[in-house]
Design a protein around this motif. Structure first.
Motif, PDB file in Angstrom:
ATOM      1  N   GLU A  59      -7.876  94.682-123.569  1.00 42.12           N
ATOM      2  CA  GLU A  59      -7.115  93.447-123.627  1.00 42.12           C
ATOM      3  C   GLU A  59      -7.805  92.364-122.798  1.00 42.12           C
ATOM      4  N   PHE A  60      -7.708  91.135-123.283  1.00 48.91           N
ATOM      5  CA  PHE A  60      -8.274  89.989-122.588  1.00 48.91           C
ATOM      6  C   PHE A  60      -7.464  88.767-122.985  1.00 48.91           C
ATOM      7  N   SER A  61      -7.549  87.717-122.201  1.00 45.05           N
ATOM      8  CA  SER A  61      -6.780  86.502-122.503  1.00 45.05           C
ATOM      9  C   SER A  61      -7.442  85.738-123.648  1.00 45.05           C
ATOM     10  N   ILE A  62      -6.617  85.150-124.485  1.00 40.03           N
ATOM     11  CA  ILE A  62      -7.114  84.518-125.706  1.00 40.03           C
ATOM     12  C   ILE A  62      -7.876  83.232-125.415  1.00 40.03           C
ATOM     13  N   GLN A  63      -7.518  82.520-124.361  1.00 42.34           N
ATOM     14  CA  GLN A  63      -8.187  81.290-123.959  1.00 42.34           C
ATOM     15  C   GLN A  63      -8.281  80.288-125.125  1.00 42.34           C
ATOM     16  N   SER A  64      -9.462  79.715-125.351  1.00 41.00           N
ATOM     17  CA  SER A  64      -9.601  78.640-126.345  1.00 41.00           C
ATOM     18  C   SER A  64      -9.459  79.112-127.781  1.00 41.00           C
ATOM     19  N   ILE A  65      -9.480  80.414-128.013  1.00 42.95           N
ATOM     20  CA  ILE A  65      -9.265  80.906-129.381  1.00 42.95           C
ATOM     21  C   ILE A  65      -7.836  80.608-129.832  1.00 42.95           C
ATOM     22  N   SER A  66      -6.966  80.292-128.878  1.00 43.35           N
ATOM     23  CA  SER A  66      -5.605  79.894-129.246  1.00 43.35           C
ATOM     24  C   SER A  66      -5.581  78.517-129.909  1.00 43.35           C
ATOM     25  N   LYS A  67      -6.615  77.704-129.709  1.00 42.80           N
ATOM     26  CA  LYS A  67      -6.575  76.307-130.148  1.00 42.80           C
ATOM     27  C   LYS A  67      -6.343  76.131-131.644  1.00 42.80           C
ATOM     28  N   PRO A  68      -7.094  76.817-132.525  1.00 45.01           N
ATOM     29  CA  PRO A  68      -6.834  76.588-133.953  1.00 45.01           C
ATOM     30  C   PRO A  68      -5.445  77.014-134.385  1.00 45.01           C
ATOM     31  N   PHE A  69      -4.884  78.041-133.738  1.00 43.42           N
ATOM     32  CA  PHE A  69      -3.570  78.533-134.151  1.00 43.42           C
ATOM     33  C   PHE A  69      -2.459  77.604-133.675  1.00 43.42           C
ATOM     34  N   VAL A  70      -2.599  77.055-132.479  1.00 43.63           N
ATOM     35  CA  VAL A  70      -1.612  76.084-132.004  1.00 43.63           C
ATOM     36  C   VAL A  70      -1.747  74.783-132.790  1.00 43.63           C
ATOM     37  N   TYR A  71      -2.956  74.403-133.135  1.00 43.45           N
ATOM     38  CA  TYR A  71      -3.159  73.257-134.031  1.00 43.45           C
ATOM     39  C   TYR A  71      -2.432  73.498-135.351  1.00 43.45           C
ATOM     40  N   ALA A  72      -2.526  74.717-135.888  1.00 47.38           N
ATOM     41  CA  ALA A  72      -1.826  75.054-137.129  1.00 47.38           C
ATOM     42  C   ALA A  72      -0.319  74.908-136.967  1.00 47.38           C
ATOM     43  N   LEU A  73       0.217  75.328-135.817  1.00 47.45           N
ATOM     44  CA  LEU A  73       1.659  75.211-135.585  1.00 47.45           C
ATOM     45  C   LEU A  73       2.076  73.744-135.510  1.00 47.45           C
ATOM     46  N   ALA A  74       1.266  72.917-134.847  1.00 43.21           N
ATOM     47  CA  ALA A  74       1.581  71.490-134.773  1.00 43.21           C
ATOM     48  C   ALA A  74       1.568  70.857-136.161  1.00 43.21           C
ATOM     49  N   LEU A  75       0.574  71.224-136.980  1.00 41.65           N
ATOM     50  CA  LEU A  75       0.507  70.720-138.349  1.00 41.65           C
ATOM     51  C   LEU A  75       1.726  71.164-139.154  1.00 41.65           C
ATOM     52  N   ALA A  76       2.108  72.423-138.987  1.00 47.21           N
ATOM     53  CA  ALA A  76       3.270  72.945-139.714  1.00 47.21           C
ATOM     54  C   ALA A  76       4.556  72.245-139.283  1.00 47.21           C
ATOM     55  N   ASP A  77       4.652  71.901-138.000  1.00 46.30           N
ATOM     56  CA  ASP A  77       5.877  71.284-137.485  1.00 46.30           C
ATOM     57  C   ASP A  77       5.991  69.808-137.832  1.00 46.30           C
ATOM     58  N   HIS A  78       4.850  69.098-137.919  1.00 46.65           N
ATOM     59  CA  HIS A  78       4.915  67.635-138.031  1.00 46.65           C
ATOM     60  C   HIS A  78       4.142  67.056-139.211  1.00 46.65           C
ATOM     61  N   GLY A  79       3.301  67.856-139.878  1.00 44.21           N
ATOM     62  CA  GLY A  79       2.513  67.343-140.987  1.00 44.21           C
ATOM     63  C   GLY A  79       1.170  66.802-140.529  1.00 44.21           C
ATOM     64  N   ILE A  80       0.228  66.743-141.462  1.00 44.20           N
ATOM     65  CA  ILE A  80      -1.145  66.372-141.116  1.00 44.20           C
ATOM     66  C   ILE A  80      -1.234  64.934-140.627  1.00 44.20           C
ATOM     67  N   ASP A  81      -0.566  64.008-141.283  1.00 44.72           N
ATOM     68  CA  ASP A  81      -0.695  62.596-140.914  1.00 44.72           C
ATOM     69  C   ASP A  81      -0.207  62.337-139.496  1.00 44.72           C
ATOM     70  N   ALA A  82       0.915  62.947-139.136  1.00 45.82           N
ATOM     71  CA  ALA A  82       1.465  62.735-137.800  1.00 45.82           C
ATOM     72  C   ALA A  82       0.551  63.297-136.731  1.00 45.82           C
ATOM     73  N   VAL A  83      -0.061  64.450-136.998  1.00 48.65           N
ATOM     74  CA  VAL A  83      -0.967  65.048-136.021  1.00 48.65           C
ATOM     75  C   VAL A  83      -2.263  64.246-135.933  1.00 48.65           C
ATOM     76  N   LEU A  84      -2.758  63.780-137.086  1.00 46.36           N
ATOM     77  CA  LEU A  84      -3.976  62.968-137.078  1.00 46.36           C
ATOM     78  C   LEU A  84      -3.798  61.666-136.302  1.00 46.36           C
ATOM     79  N   ALA A  85      -2.591  61.179-136.215  1.00 47.94           N
ATOM     80  CA  ALA A  85      -2.342  59.961-135.446  1.00 47.94           C
ATOM     81  C   ALA A  85      -2.571  60.180-133.959  1.00 47.94           C
ATOM     82  N   ARG A  86      -2.539  61.451-133.536  1.00 44.89           N
ATOM     83  CA  ARG A  86      -2.704  61.770-132.111  1.00 44.89           C
ATOM     84  C   ARG A  86      -4.046  62.418-131.778  1.00 44.89           C
ATOM     85  N   VAL A  87      -4.632  63.139-132.721  1.00 43.84           N
ATOM     86  CA  VAL A  87      -5.888  63.842-132.447  1.00 43.84           C
ATOM     87  C   VAL A  87      -6.749  63.836-133.705  1.00 43.84           C
ATOM     88  N   GLY A  88      -8.035  63.516-133.539  1.00 43.25           N
ATOM     89  CA  GLY A  88      -8.924  63.383-134.680  1.00 43.25           C
ATOM     90  C   GLY A  88      -9.542  64.695-135.113  1.00 43.25           C
TER      91      GLY A  88
END
Length: 437
Positions: A59-88
């Motif tokens: 076992e080891f900590s996920i660290q930055s590998i969590s980034k794409p999955f949390v990005y996916a959750l943000a996209l799922a929660d708010h949609g692509i356009d809303a997320v793109l308004a905050r991060v490119g």
């Protein structure tokens, strides 16, 4: 027979682990103490078969590998356009912990660097979510990708939070630009806890396979995120996932990927496989030296580079026959096979459009029994072909017991106007009663 794949993976581990250069992430005290000799690799198919070699249960900590999955959750929660308004979505060309912001707007350039990852974390869940509620959404989401309940390594969390000076500075700068809302310290706290979630190399491979499978978890069958979200995530992983080494990675390995400073590397090849690799010592870019080495070996040996696409769909049409049914009707039976995308559907349309004997036919039978799947483009193309055949005065039969031409169907749907002509195909499972013309 014993599968040779585990033996092959063991060979990869042994060949890629002969030397062990690099250094552990010494700026995080807990990670600096990681056992540098650990090494593991795992493959997960998109139907949930997992192959491992080495320290696959470490076992080891996920660290930055969590980034794409949390990005996916943000996209799922708010949609692509809303997320793109905050991060490119543009590569930064800089180290992962640099303050890489878009001129003028202050947006982080992409969600794979720390500035973008802090922003993505702050976007998860409703705007009214507390720090605890937001993290609970993150933990449940990553657990859904992994197909099991994940947990936090509190010692890693405490160690990392105690030295999070740069992330704190980045978060305060993001708040000054109104890229994130609320207390920057709480965003850093939640993001640091996100990075301390514990995984194994097996988890990484299965999480990657969920992306490779279009958002459906291979072991549980749960749809975690939509295909649209997956496409966005994999696209950003492909161009930004390996930081300032992304260009070299894509030209040599060619798999959408993400690395983490605990030594993990994750790769997701759409429609084929998820890969997890682990070895704690890092290169100058913050990626596992031996993990990158193993991924490159897998890509070379197994032809996994995303630019090594399949051969053109020359065999989309399995058979194309003219048959006479029991009632004397002459029909053309076009039997398709495989996975239908644009190129395969274009071949079918070309064949149907070039028929020289249309005036001698009473109907056309489109046999889809050996078709595994039809994407949205191919479905529209085939449906338009059926419509035009009917406009030409032909009766149309579609043999589609698995409903592959109706991507949203889960059970056998009733016949639509003109699609099933019983006089031509009284037994839709067989053409035994037909005579070759």
């Amino acid at each position: 027979m014993k599968s040779p794949i585990p033996d092959y993976l063991l060979e990869v581990v042994e060949a890629c682990g002969t030397d062990n250069p690099g250094a552990t992430a010494d700026y995080i005290p807990e990670l600096a103490q990681a056992d540098p000799d650990r090494i593991a690799v795992c493959l997960s198919t998109i139907d949930g078969v997992v192959y491992t070699a080495g320290d696959a249960d470490a076992e080891f900590s996920i660290q930055s590998i969590s980034k794409p999955f949390v990005y996916a959750l943000a996209l799922a929660d708010h949609g692509i356009d809303a997320v793109l308004a905050r991060v490119g979505v543009e590569p930064s060309g800089e180290a992962f912990n640099e303050l890489s912001l878009e001129s003028g707007s202050g947006r982080p350039l992409n969600p794979m660097i720390n500035a973008g990852a802090l922003t993505a974390h702050a976007l998860v869940g409703p705007a009214t979510a507390t720090t605890e509620e937001r993290f609970e959404r993150v933990l449940r989401g990553l657990s859904a990708f992994a197909g099991r309940d994940l947990a936090v390594d509190e010692s890693v969390f405490d160690s990392e939070l105690s030295t999070a000076y740069r992330n704190s500075a980045i978060a305060n700068m993001l708040r000054s630009y109104s890229v994130i809302d609320g207390d920057p310290a709480e965003v850093v706290r939640g993001y640091t806890r996100q990075c301390a979630i514990t995984v194994t190399v097996r988890d990484l491979a299965v999480m990657a396979a969920t992306l490779a499978n279009g958002g459906v978890q291979p072991l549980t069958g749960q749809r975690v995120v939509s295909r649209t979200v997956v496409r966005q995530v994999l696209s950003v992983m492909m161009t930004c996932g390996m930081y300032d080494a992304a260009g070299d990675w894509m030209s040599t390995v060619g798999i959408p990927a993400k690395s983490g400073v605990s030594g993990g590397v994750l790769g997701a090849l759409p429609g084929q496989v998820g890969i997890g690799a682990f070895s704690p010592r890092l290169d100058a870019h913050g990626s596992s030296v031996r993990g990158v080495r193993m991924c490159r070996r897998l890509s070379d040996d197994m032809g996994l580079h995303i630019m090594d696409g399949p051969e053109p769909a020359r065999s989309a049409i399995r058979r194309d026959r003219r048959l006479r049914g029991p009632g004397g009707h002459t029909v053309r039976v076009c039997s398709l096979q495989g996975t239908m995308q644009f190129s395969g559907a274009e071949l079918v349309l070309r064949a149907l459009a070039s028929a020289e004997d249309a005036e001698r036919l009473d109907g056309v039978v489109l046999d889809l029994r050996r078709v595994h799947s039809v994407d949205d483009v191919a479905e529209r193309m085939l449906r338009e072909a059926l419509r035009r055949l009917r406009l030409d005065g032909l009766r149309v039969t579609v043999v589609d017991p698995e409903c592959v031409l109706d991507t949203h169907a889960h059970t056998h749907r009733p016949a639509r106007d003109g699609e099933i002509a019983d006089e031509f195909a009284p037994d839709l499972a067989s053409f035994d009663n037909f005579e070759r013309v």
